[in-house]
Design a protein around this motif. Structure first.
Motif, short mmCIF file in Angstrom:
data_model
loop_
_atom_site.label_atom_id
_atom_site.label_comp_id
_atom_site.label_asym_id
_atom_site.label_seq_id
_atom_site.Cartn_x
_atom_site.Cartn_y
_atom_site.Cartn_z
N TRP A 74 39.27 39.17 30.83
CA TRP A 74 39.66 40.32 31.69
C TRP A 74 38.42 41.13 32.03
CZ3 TRP A 74 39.66 45.75 30.90
CH2 TRP A 74 40.31 46.47 31.91
N ASN A 125 43.60 36.86 29.78
CA ASN A 125 43.35 37.58 31.01
C ASN A 125 44.66 38.22 31.43
OD1 ASN A 125 42.12 38.48 33.44
ND2 ASN A 125 40.81 36.67 33.48
N ALA A 126 44.69 38.80 32.61
CA ALA A 126 45.93 39.41 33.10
C ALA A 126 47.05 38.39 33.07
CB ALA A 126 45.73 39.96 34.50
N LEU A 183 48.43 42.57 28.62
CA LEU A 183 47.38 41.82 27.94
C LEU A 183 47.22 42.30 26.50
CD1 LEU A 183 45.10 39.79 27.83
CD2 LEU A 183 43.62 41.44 29.00
N ALA A 187 33.96 41.07 32.00
CA ALA A 187 34.50 40.80 30.67
C ALA A 187 33.37 40.87 29.66
CB ALA A 187 35.18 39.44 30.64
N SER A 209 47.30 35.08 30.91
CA SER A 209 46.63 34.25 29.92
C SER A 209 47.12 32.81 30.01
CB SER A 209 46.88 34.81 28.51
OG SER A 209 46.38 36.12 28.40
#
Length: 503
Positions: free
Chosen positions: A410, A482-483, A449, A417, A485
């Protein structure tokens, strides 16, 4: 509302808020004052009555300690009674709850437990412990006198305290997970290999740190000699312990400035120049018998479940927040020149020509500063994480232990990130007002997340299964957080190949 628990050394009084019992500043070893200065942790003496555990304890001495109390730092100044820990538990009357022990980062130089709040782990049925340990020369001075790696021995002492006391707080001493980030994760990489830590934890999570950061004892002893010279005292523990603390800390800051001004590998050692960390674990032949990653490959820690990972643009953080990332030029990279104190690309083991060719081909739109950040990310954390996962998975194939790999992707607004941005998601504490982590999060970090990542950490600590398939040398299964996954397979093949035999 108060809550009282009796441990092996006496009773402590904590507080209760929102159904979570909190105990702060509990000592796990004796004061480091007087004859205990610069020496391994000593046994704690019992106390009578009920000890107050509603305020944070002293932080360890460090080159730049906080000048006053604050929400991101321990609410007492640094002091001799720094070997203390904090506990959050759903209910001290419970039995057999999973235990998670957080080992904080800070380049082996800075430290504060108050930046980490375990409330939401306790909310989800975990007893969360956050420990202090000595940093800088207080924790990692090696004089060749058989007393190296004191900061790691502090960690061992804290884990022994957890083993002996955590049942009184509702925890299961047979189900302890150590987790940590940066130097905390590097510490865990060492603990996995350390005979003295054997049996003190069942599982381990290493965030942006693995088992590569330990220096030869010859290098560590040379640095110890430099500190004695700076202090103008004999190179003995007694003489250095007699130096006033503020002068002791100032000398460390002066040495750091010397390293930045003259990053000569012949003087400091190549490992120290590459990392800019003067104080780190020393391969002394006793506490650390040999390179941690080598011992893990040979089977150390093979009965421990391990989860390890890094952030996609991890080390970009430091170049970005200092503004140096915009100053790096193609010529700086090609000629392997340092920029504003940041090490030149050549210190990481790859030739400048090879690094430029390979990283430019895979990141064609990147600036010179971004290319340097990518190399640094791989050297510092990504390749060590992959090597640890490979070594552990191979050694653990003979046991029932499991290996898991993750990557945090993210992108924090304006940064990416980067290093440490995953920590508030792990703790499920997306407080954008936090002075430590808040500036990384932007205005609307994704709670989904945090739910996913925090839930995976709790699941792993509870059962050894974070919710995705284990890692092996064939598929190299990796969870990409991540937003949205998802599980990916062998996401870094070219980097693994490029750094083979180098890192």
């Amino acid at each position: 509302m108060d809550t009282v628990v009796k441990g092996t050394h006496g009773r402590v009084r904590g507080s209760i808020a929102d159904g979570v019992h909190r105990f702060l500043g509990i000592p796990f070893a004796a004061s480091t004052a007087g004859i205990n200065r610069l020496r391994p942790p000593q046994p704690l003496q019992p106390w009578s009555g009920v000890r107050d555990a509603t305020m944070y304890g002293a932080a360890p001495f460090q080159p730049a300690p906080p000048e006053s109390a604050g929400t991101e730092w321990d609410t007492a100044l640094a002091g001799e009674d720094c070997l203390n820990l904090n506990i959050w538990t759903p209910d001290p009357g419970s039995r057999g709850l999973p235990v998670m022990v957080w080992i904080q980062g800070g380049a082996f130089e800075i430290s504060s437990t108050a930046a980490y709040n375990g409330t939401n782990f306790a909310r989800d049925g975990v007893v969360c412990v956050v420990i202090n340990w000595r940093v800088g020369a207080d924790g990692f001075l090696d004089l060749g006198d058989g007393q190296a790696n004191i900061g790691l021995l502090d960690q061992v002492a804290a884990l022994e305290w957890v083993r002996d006391n955590i049942a009184a707080f509702g925890g299961d001493p047979a189900n302890v997970t150590v987790f940590g980030q940066s130097a905390g994760a590097m510490s865990i990489g060492v603990l996995l290999s350390m005979p003295r830590a054997d049996g003190l934890f069942r599982r381990a999570i290493l965030q942006s740190g693995a088992a590569h950061h330990a220096i030869p004892t010859e290098t560590a002893q040379r640095i110890g000699g430099f500190l004695a010279d700076k202090l103008a005292v004999p190179q003995t523990r007694e003489a250095m312990a007699a130096v006033p603390v503020q002068r002791f800390l100032a000398a460390q800051a002066e040495m750091k400035a010397d390293l930045v001004a003259r990053p000569d590998p012949a003087r400091w050692g190549p490992e120290v120049v590459a990392s800019s960390m003067l104080w780190q674990p020393s391969i002394d032949g006793d506490i650390i018998p040999r390179s941690p990653i080598e011992r893990i490959a040979a089977g150390a820690g093979s009965t421990v479940d391990v989860m390890v990972g890094s952030n996609t643009e991890d080390w970009k953080l430091f170049l970005a927040i200092t503004g140096v990332i915009a100053k790096v030029t193609e010529r700086d990279l090609a000629e392997s020149r340092s920029v504003d104190g940041f090490p030149p690309i050549g210190v990481y083991g790859l030739s400048a020509e090879t690094a430029l060719r390979e990283y430019r081909s895979h990141f064609p739109g990147s600036s010179p500063g971004e290319l340097l950040a990518a190399v640094e990310t791989d050297w510092w954390v990504r390749i060590p994480a992959l090597r640890l996962a490979d070594a552990h998975a191979k050694a653990a194939s003979a046991t029932s232990a499991r290996t898991y790999m993750y990557e945090f992707g993210w992108a924090a607004p304006g940064l990416g990130a980067v290093h440490a941005v995953e920590v508030p998601f792990v703790f499920d504490n997306l407080d954008t007002n936090s002075r430590l982590f808040g500036p990384l999060l932007g205005t609307n970090p994704p709670q989904e997340l945090a739910d996913t990542m925090h839930g995976a950490w709790v699941s792993f600590a509870s059962s050894g299964d974070p919710g995705w398939p284990g890692y092996d040398l064939e598929r190299r299964t990796t969870m990409l957080f991540n937003a949205g996954s998802e599980v990916v397979y062998d996401p870094r093949p070219w980097e693994r190949a490029l750094w083979e035999g180098v890192r």
